[in-house]
Enzyme design. Structure first.
Site, PDB file in Angstrom:
ATOM      1  N   LYS A 134      72.260  30.397  40.750  1.00 23.43           N
ATOM      2  CA  LYS A 134      73.114  29.479  39.999  1.00 23.43           C
ATOM      3  C   LYS A 134      72.309  28.595  39.057  1.00 23.43           C
ATOM      4  CE  LYS A 134      75.644  28.514  43.906  1.00 23.43           C
ATOM      5  NZ  LYS A 134      76.234  27.472  44.748  1.00 23.43           N
ATOM      6  N   HIS A 183      48.968  31.808  45.437  1.00 19.42           N
ATOM      7  CA  HIS A 183      48.052  30.765  45.904  1.00 19.42           C
ATOM      8  C   HIS A 183      48.798  29.768  46.792  1.00 19.42           C
ATOM      9  CE1 HIS A 183      46.249  31.742  41.796  1.00 19.42           C
ATOM     10  NE2 HIS A 183      45.337  32.148  42.655  1.00 19.42           N
ATOM     11  N   LYS A 243      69.409  39.822  41.024  1.00 24.10           N
ATOM     12  CA  LYS A 243      70.542  38.900  41.019  1.00 24.10           C
ATOM     13  C   LYS A 243      70.080  37.491  40.659  1.00 24.10           C
ATOM     14  CE  LYS A 243      74.025  37.321  44.193  1.00 24.10           C
ATOM     15  NZ  LYS A 243      73.983  36.950  45.596  1.00 24.10           N
ATOM     16  N   CYS A 270      37.471  42.811  37.511  1.00 19.58           N
ATOM     17  CA  CYS A 270      37.267  42.603  38.953  1.00 19.58           C
ATOM     18  C   CYS A 270      35.879  42.031  39.223  1.00 19.58           C
ATOM     19  CB  CYS A 270      37.368  43.915  39.724  1.00 19.58           C
ATOM     20  SG  CYS A 270      38.980  44.665  39.732  1.00 19.58           S
ATOM     21  N   CYS A 305      40.599  51.093  36.299  1.00 16.18           N
ATOM     22  CA  CYS A 305      40.722  50.190  37.434  1.00 16.18           C
ATOM     23  C   CYS A 305      42.158  50.250  37.950  1.00 16.18           C
ATOM     24  CB  CYS A 305      40.389  48.765  37.014  1.00 16.18           C
ATOM     25  SG  CYS A 305      40.789  47.560  38.302  1.00 16.18           S
ATOM     26  N   CYS A 339      34.370  47.512  36.969  1.00 16.71           N
ATOM     27  CA  CYS A 339      35.490  46.852  36.265  1.00 16.71           C
ATOM     28  C   CYS A 339      35.076  45.426  35.929  1.00 16.71           C
ATOM     29  CB  CYS A 339      36.757  46.828  37.128  1.00 16.71           C
ATOM     30  SG  CYS A 339      38.057  45.808  36.363  1.00 16.71           S
TER      31      CYS A 339
HETATM   32 ZN   LIG Z   1      39.788  45.579  37.879  1.00 18.47          ZN
END
Ligand SMILES: [Zn+2]
Length: 502
Positions: free
Chosen positions: A298, A20, A295, A128, A143, A125
């Site tokens: 620090k 976002h 990786k 969704c 899905c 779904c």
């Molecule tokens: Zn879905």
């Protein structure tokens, strides 16, 4: 000229995350840059609040959908100032003013003959909130996004006659090759259209949390229609007592991630044509940020948490990193170690140190006043030549990373100029005070011009630095357009060194 830029509205079921932030910052970069060019900018973001997933989540938590939406929308709204995002309005689709306008538009789509009642049967779904077409179904009827079993559902729906827009959409992509950028995303959009368009379900009788159809109140609108229309409806109520639709519609630029390309590149223009509304000028599609690298950094651990980055390094550092590390439009890997490397080498050393050194030298050698009546140095002018027009052209095409690189070339050039001219040596015995004047003037000018270009990427830092450089205007300008003579101030390190926790 008006410049109307949007982000997608964010679904309130999710917590705000890096994705976002990425889309929103991209839209903000465009908005800030166009304001610097004197365009009449309107920048919209907001939240998508209807649909089954919100109703289900609310039920699980024992609250009403509206309560859940209110609470989660507030989190997205609070995100904007944290990211230094300068949106002009924040729309919420549960706003009754949005609802009223959506119903007017959809009634027009109905009256124009683009809907019909039919039976829908398909694989659905619930996460969704979407039926899946044949090629969107993963193995074992699951899905592909959520990896959960799909439900076989049949119901009476209103349908939007998307198939009737096949030729119109093909013509659109033919006539306006930059309707979707970058090119390879446009090709995906064209492929969606060319594989043949099926009519899409527009309403569902079972939905509990959604907008009713004005001509059949027993059905509620499929959330995508209500959501897409936010770009249009917001203009009618974003400013109290004023309708901005005439002034800003059609939208200049929709910014979004690749996963919602189909809705925007196919359904959205068809819906607008069906309603008799003008189409947006362009949409720019970005890729996904992948946390590929293992990786560890620090101080930031392994996972790049945007909120942690902002807390410790400021929003500017995050904004810079996201467009620097991954070429905007492409997928790319990000990492905490990569963040720290760029922060140290580019922000702290290349840019922060340059600014501190140059301002300190003007203070030490010229009592904090920029030498005036001095020519632009030809060797520097050569490398600044054309940079600003290129920068503007790149942003006209929403090529954010390439634009940032164009500005960063100037940062690197200025660092080389310091090494080439060695102003501290020129200052030693003041053998050639005119040359020192020239070098200092050119460094300040270079820093000023470059910092103006960087405003949209580094809004907070550039504001501080421009104030120290005695620059009050945000207008983009060329090397040598200010004659010098202004007072400047030293700045503390703009990007302090990373403290390693021990
Ligand atoms: Zn879905």
């Amino acid at each position: 000229m008006s410049f109307y830029v949007t982000t997608p509205i964010y679904y309130v079921n999710a917590q705000p995350h890096l994705g976002h932030a990425y889309t929103t910052i991209a839209a903000d970069v465009m908005a800030r840059h166009m304001r610097q060019r004197g365009e009449d900018v309107f920048f919209l973001t907001g939240t998508d609040e209807h649909g089954e997933p919100v109703a289900q989540a609310a039920e699980r938590e024992g609250v009403t959908p509206r309560e859940l939406a209110d609470r989660n929308a507030a989190r997205f709204e609070a995100l904007m100032p944290q990211l230094e995002v300068s949106n002009d309005f924040f729309i919420r689709t549960s706003d009754p003013r949005h609802g009223e306008r959506v119903q007017q538009v959809m009634q027009r789509v109905h009256d124009n003959g683009h809907v019909y009642l039919g039976t829908y049967e398909g694989w659905y779904c619930p996460r969704c909130a979407d039926f899946k077409t044949e090629n969107e179904i993963a193995e074992g009827n699951t899905c592909p996004i959520h990896h959960i079993p799909l439900d076989r559902e049949q119901e009476e729906n209103w349908f939007f006659r998307l198939s009737a827009f096949q030729e119109r959409l093909e013509a659109l992509y033919e006539e306006r090759p930059d309707f979707v950028v970058p090119d390879f995303r446009r090709n995906e959009a064209v492929a969606f259209v060319e594989q043949g368009l099926e009519d899409v379900s527009l309403s569902r009788p079972k939905l509990k949390w959604g907008m009713r159809l004005p001509w059949d109140p027993g059905q509620r609108m499929y959330v995508w229609f209500d959501a897409l229309l936010n770009y249009y409806t917001a203009l009618s109520f974003a400013r109290e007592g004023e309708d901005l639709t005439e002034r800003y519609w059609p939208a200049t630029l929709h910014v979004m991630a690749k996963d919602i390309l189909k809705f925007h590149a196919v359904i959205w223009p068809a819906l607008l044509i069906a309603a008799g509304l003008e189409l947006p000028r362009r949409m720019t599609i970005h890729g996904f940020l992948l946390m590929g690298e293992k990786k560890m950094s620090k101080s930031l651990g392994n996972v790049l948490d945007p909120f942690e980055v902002i807390d410790r390094f400021g929003a500017d550092a995050l904004r810079f990193y996201l467009f620097r590390e991954v070429s905007f439009g492409q997928d790319g890997s990000i990492s905490t170690a990569g963040f720290e490397a760029r922060y140290e080498t580019e922000l702290a050393n290349d840019y922060g140190n340059l600014a501190s050194r140059v301002l300190a030298m003007v203070e030490r050698y010229r009592a904090g006043v920029v030498p005036a009546g001095v020519p632009v140095d030809a060797v520097l002018a050569e490398d600044f030549e054309g940079a600003l027009p290129r920068f503007r052209e790149l942003l006209d095409r929403a090529e954010l990373s390439q634009a940032l690189e164009e500005a960063w070339k100037l940062v690197r050039r200025l660092n080389r100029y310091v090494e080439e001219t060695r102003p501290w040596e020129l200052a030693k015995d003041e053998a050639d005070p005119e040359r020192l004047d020239e070098v200092l003037y050119n460094l300040i000018e270079g820093l000023r011009v470059t910092t103006l270009m960087l405003v949209p990427f580094l809004p907070r830092t550039s504001e501080r630095l421009l104030a120290a450089l005695g620059e009050e205007s945000l207008e983009l300008s060329e090397l040598g357009s200010r004659p010098g003579g202004q007072a400047v101030e030293r700045v503390p390190q703009l990007f302090p060194k990373i403290e390693t926790e021990t």
